[in-house]
Design a protein around this motif. Structure first.
Motif, short mmCIF file in Angstrom:
data_model
loop_
_atom_site.label_atom_id
_atom_site.label_comp_id
_atom_site.label_asym_id
_atom_site.label_seq_id
_atom_site.Cartn_x
_atom_site.Cartn_y
_atom_site.Cartn_z
N THR A 178 -3.97 3.02 9.74
CA THR A 178 -3.65 1.86 9.54
C THR A 178 -3.04 1.40 10.84
O THR A 178 -2.59 1.94 11.87
CB THR A 178 -2.86 1.78 8.65
N THR A 204 0.74 -1.17 -0.07
CA THR A 204 0.13 -0.24 -0.18
C THR A 204 0.95 1.29 0.02
O THR A 204 1.79 1.49 0.81
CB THR A 204 -0.80 0.05 1.27
N THR A 251 1.05 -4.32 7.55
CA THR A 251 0.17 -3.37 7.53
C THR A 251 -1.33 -3.74 7.49
O THR A 251 -1.67 -4.54 6.65
CB THR A 251 0.52 -2.35 6.31
N GLN A 252 -2.20 -3.35 8.31
CA GLN A 252 -3.71 -3.85 8.39
C GLN A 252 -4.54 -2.83 8.30
O GLN A 252 -4.41 -1.56 8.72
CB GLN A 252 -3.64 -4.63 9.61
N PHE A 253 -5.63 -3.08 7.81
CA PHE A 253 -6.72 -2.36 7.64
C PHE A 253 -8.08 -3.11 8.33
O PHE A 253 -8.80 -3.28 7.69
CB PHE A 253 -7.12 -1.98 6.13
N GLY A 280 -10.06 0.51 11.39
CA GLY A 280 -9.05 1.50 10.74
C GLY A 280 -9.78 2.61 10.17
O GLY A 280 -10.55 2.32 9.17
#
Length: 413
Positions: free
Chosen positions: A142, A71, A123-125, A133
């Motif tokens: 994030t 991303t 990285t997480q959403f 998020g």
């Protein structure tokens, strides 16, 4: 062996590309918050341009499939001034209040898949009742951590993970996780590097889904969530029921102070053709406000309200909502919404008393182009009128707010 190695490498790359997707979103965002009455700042108004590039690979073949998600995000200043910053659209210097001309960040997550279970690290959403998020500004919030999702058990969706850092909507770096404390609800300054969660949605039937989440921010708070989603045909329409219950308590050393809250919200929505009519009630009990993570919003019935969260201590909130889908008039993609929220019995002696109130009127008009050369273009206009009798020292103060979004998404792969 050399030829075999080249073949294996080529096949793995082919599998990664086979199911990969690459999208680029252009987001133009204008936010204008005009404060009313006594206030430290008369307004918060900025205009910015953002770009969000997401590249998701497929998985390699074999019992364990491997992949990579990337991303890239960029925010550009179009208009700002030190006397009207802090919209959370743009990063700014807290001493000079001067907004940066640009800010950017790059996120990556390694992923592995076995059957219908996937583990992602990086990285997480997230989008769960206890962990979301926030997408409500130019660039999304994030988190960094490990996140496992599984659909191997029929009708059950499982989520399990640990997050150790958060990247705020107007920031470029990761930082320890803390709780939101608007209106001085909790002790400021405490943070943690361990946010653990487990969540599950069980589809009991086509009409009923049962939900449970548990989260813990180490030495700050624990939270349980129970939810129910139900649909029932009645007459010419469909009645939708949305029940959300949060039970929050302090954890360990309680570094942000006492946490003691039960938040119960129930929303009934009757959909009939292009019309939807909603009526809801939300109640806070216990000694404190509801607790949620800094940088976002609580996932309660007031979610989406622009100027306040309606989860103060002892608050009781009524909600009325109306939605219309203009597809009923032959204009697919055009939607309108009007909502009214009224909260009473707020207990905040330091901000004015133990029987305070607040209200919000929200209006929204949105249009998404359905076909043709500009398919992927989305327009959104929102107007909010927020009023409260809290003192001018409150985080949420009476204001009129306008937001305009112009988004365009390209599917590059």
């Amino acid at each position: 062996m050399g030829a075999l190695g080249v073949c294996v490498s080529f096949c793995a790359e082919a599998e990664l590309l086979k199911d990969s997707t690459v999208t680029l979103m252009s987001r133009n965002f204008y936010l204008d918050r005009d404060y009313k009455g006594a206030t430290p700042y008369a307004e918060a108004r900025e205009w910015a341009q953002g770009f969000i590039l997401k590249a998701h690979s497929g998985f390699t073949e074999g019992p364990i499939g491997l992949g990579l998600d990337l991303t890239g995000m960029l925010g550009l200043k179009l208009d700002s001034s030190p006397d009207r910053t802090a919209t959370q659209l743009l990063a700014f210097n807290p001493q000079t209040r001067q907004a940066r001309d640009e800010y950017s960040e790059l996120g990556a997550a390694l992923k592995a898949r076995v059957s219908k279970t996937q583990l992602s690290v990086g990285t997480q959403f997230p989008n769960l009742p206890v962990l979301t998020g926030s997408p409500a500004r130019l660039l999304p919030q994030t988190f960094r951590g490990a996140y496992l999702q599984s659909g191997d058990i029929k009708d059950l969706s499982l989520h399990l993970g640990r997050m150790d850092r958060v990247n705020m909507r107007d920031s470029t770096d990761y930082q320890p996780i803390s709780i939101a404390s608007p209106n001085g609800r909790f002790r400021p300054g405490a943070s943690s590097q361990e946010f653990d969660f487990i969540a599950g949605d069980y589809k009991w039937s086509d009409a009923l889904t049962l939900r449970y989440n548990h989260a813990k921010l180490d030495n700050i708070y624990q939270q349980h969530f129970w939810g129910l989603l139900h649909t029932l045909p009645i007459g010419p329409g469909l009645l939708k029921t949305d029940l959300r219950i949060f039970d929050s308590r302090e954890d360990g050393r309680a570094e942000s102070g006492r946490v003691d809250n039960r938040s119960t919200g129930l929303m009934f929505t009757y959909q009939m053709g292009a019309h939807s009519f909603g009526l809801g009630h939300m109640r806070q009990t216990g000694d404190t406000a509801m607790v949620y993570l800094a940088g976002g919003e609580p996932n309660v019935l007031s979610d989406g309200t622009m100027s306040a969260d309606f989860v103060n201590p002892k608050e009781q909130t009524w909600a009325l909502r109306y939605d219309y889908d203009f597809a009923g008039l032959g204009i697919p993609g055009l939607r309108a919404m009007a909502r009214y929220l009224h909260g009473s019995h707020i207990n905040l002696p330091a901000l004015g008393g133990d029987d305070l109130s607040e209200s919000s009127k929200d209006f929204e008009l949105s249009y998404a182009v359905q076909s043709g050369p500009v398919k992927g273009l989305a327009l959104r206009l929102r107007q909010n009128f927020y009023r409260s009798d809290l003192s001018s020292a409150a985080t949420f103060r009476s204001d009129n707010e306008t937001r305009v979004n112009i988004d365009y998404t390209w599917k590059l792969w």
